[in-house]
Design a protein around this motif. Sequence first.
Motif, PDB file in Angstrom:
ATOM      1  N   ALA A  27      47.129  42.424  39.977  1.00  0.00           N
ATOM      2  CA  ALA A  27      47.013  41.291  39.048  1.00  0.00           C
ATOM      3  C   ALA A  27      48.266  40.424  39.115  1.00  0.00           C
ATOM      4  CB  ALA A  27      46.775  41.795  37.625  1.00  0.00           C
ATOM      5  N   LEU A  67      41.842  42.226  44.016  1.00  0.00           N
ATOM      6  CA  LEU A  67      41.918  42.649  42.614  1.00  0.00           C
ATOM      7  C   LEU A  67      40.537  43.057  42.104  1.00  0.00           C
ATOM      8  CD1 LEU A  67      43.408  43.026  39.941  1.00  0.00           C
ATOM      9  CD2 LEU A  67      43.183  40.558  39.561  1.00  0.00           C
ATOM     10  N   ARG A 106      42.374  37.593  44.723  1.00  0.00           N
ATOM     11  CA  ARG A 106      41.369  37.851  43.688  1.00  0.00           C
ATOM     12  C   ARG A 106      40.287  38.790  44.188  1.00  0.00           C
ATOM     13  NH1 ARG A 106      39.378  32.450  42.016  1.00  0.00           N
ATOM     14  NH2 ARG A 106      40.217  31.739  43.986  1.00  0.00           N
TER      15      ARG A 106
END
Length: 188
Positions: A78, A32, A29
């Motif tokens: 993602a 990303l 995350r």
Amino acid sequence: MTTQQITEQAAVDLRELPAEAFTPSDRARVQLASSIASRASEVEGMALLLGEDVAVAGDYVARACQIQRSYENVIKLAVIAERVRGTSWERIGKEFFLTAEEAEKRWSTAVEDWQAKTKATSIYVREPGTYAAHADKFIMTGTAYQSSTVVRRPLSQSLDAAAPQTGRDVPAADRAFAGDQACTHCHR
């Protein structure tokens, strides 16, 4: 707002956490979010180019193509973040009108390559706290167009590594992410 002010607002200095405290989900995350922040800067740069008299024929298309290629990387990241968090190939494929098999064929190598990264081969494995702090700054102060009335919350509040400081219930968050019922006894 400075990175230090954002860190103080988040109540967690991610730069101080050991790299080993960051789970693969955290790192995916963070990477990303970093990629999204970079893409937002690219889009902003193109918007600024429109207002300047320095563009020559082909600049708009060239910049748009560059942005499109960059967003392909966001999609890949993602997918990696989804897989690291346990999302099925079937669910991922659905968004692209692909079967589970087609989605797995398209992105499984990228996921495997990402999972094989080490401190020697990835800044996100070596220094996740630094990049998480930058992501928090972008999330909290970024000029990317906020299209909803959702209150901005720093990424640090949702990272597994910061759970001891933030009180985040990691298993409950993982269940909620997966679409499972958060409360098993009352089915809410």
